[in-house]
Write a protein that holds these residues in place. Structure first.
Motif, PDB file in Angstrom:
ATOM      1  N   PRO A 115     -16.541  56.967 113.364  1.00  0.00           N
ATOM      2  CA  PRO A 115     -16.939  56.340 112.383  1.00  0.00           C
ATOM      3  C   PRO A 115     -18.210  56.397 112.024  1.00  0.00           C
ATOM      4  CG  PRO A 115     -15.262  55.191 113.410  1.00  0.00           C
ATOM      5  CD  PRO A 115     -15.503  56.294 114.437  1.00  0.00           C
ATOM      6  N   THR A 116     -19.153  56.403 112.950  1.00  0.00           N
ATOM      7  CA  THR A 116     -20.650  56.535 112.952  1.00  0.00           C
ATOM      8  C   THR A 116     -21.226  57.839 112.241  1.00  0.00           C
ATOM      9  OG1 THR A 116     -20.880  57.157 115.244  1.00  0.00           O
ATOM     10  CG2 THR A 116     -21.254  54.865 114.773  1.00  0.00           C
ATOM     11  N   ASN A 117     -20.299  58.777 112.480  1.00  0.00           N
ATOM     12  CA  ASN A 117     -20.487  60.116 111.834  1.00  0.00           C
ATOM     13  C   ASN A 117     -19.683  60.389 110.511  1.00  0.00           C
ATOM     14  OD1 ASN A 117     -22.270  60.460 114.140  1.00  0.00           O
ATOM     15  ND2 ASN A 117     -20.529  61.695 115.137  1.00  0.00           N
ATOM     16  N   PHE A 118     -19.300  59.483 109.932  1.00  0.00           N
ATOM     17  CA  PHE A 118     -18.494  59.489 108.489  1.00  0.00           C
ATOM     18  C   PHE A 118     -19.460  59.033 107.427  1.00  0.00           C
ATOM     19  CE2 PHE A 118     -15.799  57.677 105.316  1.00  0.00           C
ATOM     20  CZ  PHE A 118     -14.880  58.839 105.202  1.00  0.00           C
ATOM     21  N   ILE A 119     -19.365  59.567 106.284  1.00  0.00           N
ATOM     22  CA  ILE A 119     -20.180  58.999 105.065  1.00  0.00           C
ATOM     23  C   ILE A 119     -19.411  59.322 103.801  1.00  0.00           C
ATOM     24  CG2 ILE A 119     -21.673  61.336 105.143  1.00  0.00           C
ATOM     25  CD1 ILE A 119     -23.740  59.598 103.926  1.00  0.00           C
ATOM     26  N   MET A 120     -19.381  58.386 102.979  1.00  0.00           N
ATOM     27  CA  MET A 120     -18.630  58.593 101.869  1.00  0.00           C
ATOM     28  C   MET A 120     -19.275  58.245 100.713  1.00  0.00           C
ATOM     29  SD  MET A 120     -15.707  55.589 101.911  1.00  0.00           S
ATOM     30  CE  MET A 120     -15.469  55.689 100.188  1.00  0.00           C
ATOM     31  N   ASP A 121     -18.840  58.779  99.525  1.00  0.00           N
ATOM     32  CA  ASP A 121     -19.486  58.315  98.084  1.00  0.00           C
ATOM     33  C   ASP A 121     -18.702  56.956  97.757  1.00  0.00           C
ATOM     34  OD1 ASP A 121     -20.364  58.198  95.484  1.00  0.00           O
ATOM     35  OD2 ASP A 121     -18.817  59.781  94.669  1.00  0.00           O
ATOM     36  N   THR A 122     -19.714  56.228  97.454  1.00  0.00           N
ATOM     37  CA  THR A 122     -19.585  54.898  97.016  1.00  0.00           C
ATOM     38  C   THR A 122     -19.675  54.471  95.613  1.00  0.00           C
ATOM     39  OG1 THR A 122     -21.348  53.950  97.861  1.00  0.00           O
ATOM     40  CG2 THR A 122     -19.587  53.820  99.363  1.00  0.00           C
ATOM     41  N   THR A 123     -19.942  55.776  94.930  1.00  0.00           N
ATOM     42  CA  THR A 123     -20.156  55.378  93.255  1.00  0.00           C
ATOM     43  C   THR A 123     -18.808  54.811  92.793  1.00  0.00           C
ATOM     44  OG1 THR A 123     -21.634  57.247  93.610  1.00  0.00           O
ATOM     45  CG2 THR A 123     -21.091  56.540  91.231  1.00  0.00           C
ATOM     46  N   GLY A 124     -19.097  53.666  91.829  1.00  0.00           N
ATOM     47  CA  GLY A 124     -17.997  53.351  91.052  1.00  0.00           C
ATOM     48  C   GLY A 124     -16.788  52.730  91.906  1.00  0.00           C
ATOM     49  N   GLU A 125     -15.547  53.082  91.707  1.00  0.00           N
ATOM     50  CA  GLU A 125     -14.404  52.675  92.683  1.00  0.00           C
ATOM     51  C   GLU A 125     -14.447  53.181  94.051  1.00  0.00           C
ATOM     52  OE1 GLU A 125     -11.210  51.124  91.885  1.00  0.00           O
ATOM     53  OE2 GLU A 125     -12.356  50.402  90.154  1.00  0.00           O
ATOM     54  N   GLY A 126     -15.362  54.006  94.363  1.00  0.00           N
ATOM     55  CA  GLY A 126     -15.679  54.051  95.730  1.00  0.00           C
ATOM     56  C   GLY A 126     -16.235  53.245  96.536  1.00  0.00           C
ATOM     57  N   GLY A 127     -16.868  51.981  95.846  1.00  0.00           N
ATOM     58  CA  GLY A 127     -17.315  51.006  96.599  1.00  0.00           C
ATOM     59  C   GLY A 127     -16.143  50.281  96.961  1.00  0.00           C
ATOM     60  N   GLY A 128     -14.900  50.096  96.216  1.00  0.00           N
ATOM     61  CA  GLY A 128     -13.895  49.268  96.805  1.00  0.00           C
ATOM     62  C   GLY A 128     -13.107  49.988  98.017  1.00  0.00           C
ATOM     63  N   LEU A 129     -13.155  51.179  97.857  1.00  0.00           N
ATOM     64  CA  LEU A 129     -12.457  52.020  98.897  1.00  0.00           C
ATOM     65  C   LEU A 129     -13.261  52.026 100.315  1.00  0.00           C
ATOM     66  CD1 LEU A 129     -10.376  53.816  99.956  1.00  0.00           C
ATOM     67  CD2 LEU A 129     -11.706  55.508  99.145  1.00  0.00           C
ATOM     68  N   PHE A 130     -14.729  51.979 100.187  1.00  0.00           N
ATOM     69  CA  PHE A 130     -15.426  51.880 101.145  1.00  0.00           C
ATOM     70  C   PHE A 130     -15.320  50.576 101.859  1.00  0.00           C
ATOM     71  CE2 PHE A 130     -19.618  50.166 103.018  1.00  0.00           C
ATOM     72  CZ  PHE A 130     -19.809  51.428 104.115  1.00  0.00           C
ATOM     73  N   SER A 131     -15.269  49.339 101.278  1.00  0.00           N
ATOM     74  CA  SER A 131     -14.929  48.050 101.458  1.00  0.00           C
ATOM     75  C   SER A 131     -14.019  48.005 102.332  1.00  0.00           C
ATOM     76  CB  SER A 131     -14.894  46.974 100.654  1.00  0.00           C
ATOM     77  OG  SER A 131     -16.218  46.877  99.837  1.00  0.00           O
ATOM     78  N   ILE A 132     -12.533  48.595 101.911  1.00  0.00           N
ATOM     79  CA  ILE A 132     -11.484  48.595 102.781  1.00  0.00           C
ATOM     80  C   ILE A 132     -11.472  49.205 103.844  1.00  0.00           C
ATOM     81  CG2 ILE A 132      -8.968  49.265 102.619  1.00  0.00           C
ATOM     82  CD1 ILE A 132      -9.103  48.903  99.620  1.00  0.00           C
ATOM     83  N   MET A 133     -12.052  50.582 103.834  1.00  0.00           N
ATOM     84  CA  MET A 133     -12.321  51.433 105.095  1.00  0.00           C
ATOM     85  C   MET A 133     -13.008  50.843 106.232  1.00  0.00           C
ATOM     86  SD  MET A 133     -12.189  55.311 103.684  1.00  0.00           S
ATOM     87  CE  MET A 133     -12.089  55.876 105.354  1.00  0.00           C
ATOM     88  N   SER A 134     -14.167  50.206 105.815  1.00  0.00           N
ATOM     89  CA  SER A 134     -15.125  49.523 106.827  1.00  0.00           C
ATOM     90  C   SER A 134     -14.426  48.419 107.292  1.00  0.00           C
ATOM     91  CB  SER A 134     -16.522  49.189 106.101  1.00  0.00           C
ATOM     92  OG  SER A 134     -16.326  48.257 104.982  1.00  0.00           O
ATOM     93  N   GLY A 135     -13.659  47.856 106.720  1.00  0.00           N
ATOM     94  CA  GLY A 135     -12.858  46.576 107.232  1.00  0.00           C
ATOM     95  C   GLY A 135     -11.623  47.167 108.252  1.00  0.00           C
ATOM     96  N   ARG A 136     -10.904  48.025 107.519  1.00  0.00           N
ATOM     97  CA  ARG A 136      -9.734  48.535 108.684  1.00  0.00           C
ATOM     98  C   ARG A 136     -10.094  49.417 109.572  1.00  0.00           C
ATOM     99  NH1 ARG A 136      -4.746  47.848 105.671  1.00  0.00           N
ATOM    100  NH2 ARG A 136      -4.062  49.820 106.358  1.00  0.00           N
TER     101      ARG A 136
END
Length: 271
Positions: free
Chosen positions: A107-128
């Motif tokens: 996970p420390t080597n994983f980076i993703m786009d959080t623009t728009g809807e990506g922000g919600g997905l990021f919240s889910i992934m960072s929690g799960r």
């Protein structure tokens, strides 16, 4: 020749800096991945795995692996699509293999786009999955930080917005011989197709609307290069170039002004 096309990058640039070559590592490498969930402007969710570490040349860079299109099947799983994407990406990263051997993407080597809807997905992934995953925002202004540690020019001085900054950051890593393994034809096509223009005295990339297509593969590759910047690796090697001693230069310039035949002397001084 590079520079004749009105695009951020071109094929001549990629060829000049050997981006399709395999990396030669000085010792070991780690696995990382950039992810573009493509909620806006496209329908492809691209996970781009990459190796990163120190090349035999002594500079730190990345070697792209083949991109992965993350699929979901809403007929078998009726949960909110964000949860399906989160679980699929996590599983791919945890089960990732290179040359038949297991090399999970931490996970420390994983980076993703959080623009728009990506922000919600990021919240889910960072929690799960893990709070250690990193975000990459394409919206907003370019940063006011220095491009190179030994030069005063900032990203904000040259580029009109953050998405332009990110694309040009990748170009600068390419020019620093820090990008290898770029062989995927569709990714290359998207990278060399993004046009540029001047806006208010600064460079700006064409919008996705003006392009007529979302460069999902290219954006995912750009996210991977942003990982290097987040790790504190500047473009063009570990130092971003050598700062010249102006006093030494002035001495050489003075001597050359007095003696037109002293070019051999100058070459010896700066060799």
């Amino acid at each position: 020749p590079t520079g004749l096309s009105n695009t951020v990058m071109d094929n001549a640039l990629l060829d000049q800096f050997n981006t399709s070559s395999k990396a030669v590592w000085s010792s070991g490498w780690q696995m990382g991945a950039g992810f573009d969930p493509a909620f806006e402007g496209g329908d492809r969710r691209i996970l781009y795995p990459f190796k990163f570490g120190e090349f035999s040349s002594g500079i730190t860079g990345i070697e792209f692996q083949q991109p992965i299109i993350v699929g979901v099947d809403m007929t078998k799983d009726t949960r909110w699509i964000h949860y399906q994407i989160a679980d699929s990406v996590q599983k791919i990263c945890e089960d990732y293999k290179v040359d038949g051997a297991s090399h999970p993407i931490h996970p420390t080597n994983f980076i993703m786009d959080t623009t728009g809807e990506g922000g919600g997905l990021f919240s889910i992934m960072s929690g799960r999955w893990s709070a250690a995953i990193q975000s990459c925002e394409f919206g907003g202004a370019a940063e006011k930080s220095q491009i190179y540690p030994d030069r005063p020019t900032t990203w904000n001085e040259l580029y009109a917005n953050r998405v332009t900054m990110l694309w040009y950051a990748m170009r600068r890593y390419i020019e620093g011989n820090q990008v290898r393994g770029l062989t995927h034809p569709a990714t290359i096509t998207e990278l060399v197709a993004r046009g540029k223009l001047m806006r208010g005295g600064k460079t700006a990339v064409l919008s996705k609307r003006d392009m007529g297509k979302s460069p999902d593969l290219a954006d995912a590759a750009v996210i991977c290069s942003e990982f290097l910047r987040r790790r504190g690796v500047p473009p063009a090697g570990k130092t971003g170039g050598v700062q010249m001693d102006s006093t030494a230069w002035n001495k050489v310039a003075s001597k050359l002004n007095l003696d037109e035949d002293s070019y051999d002397f100058a070459e010896e001084i700066f060799a």
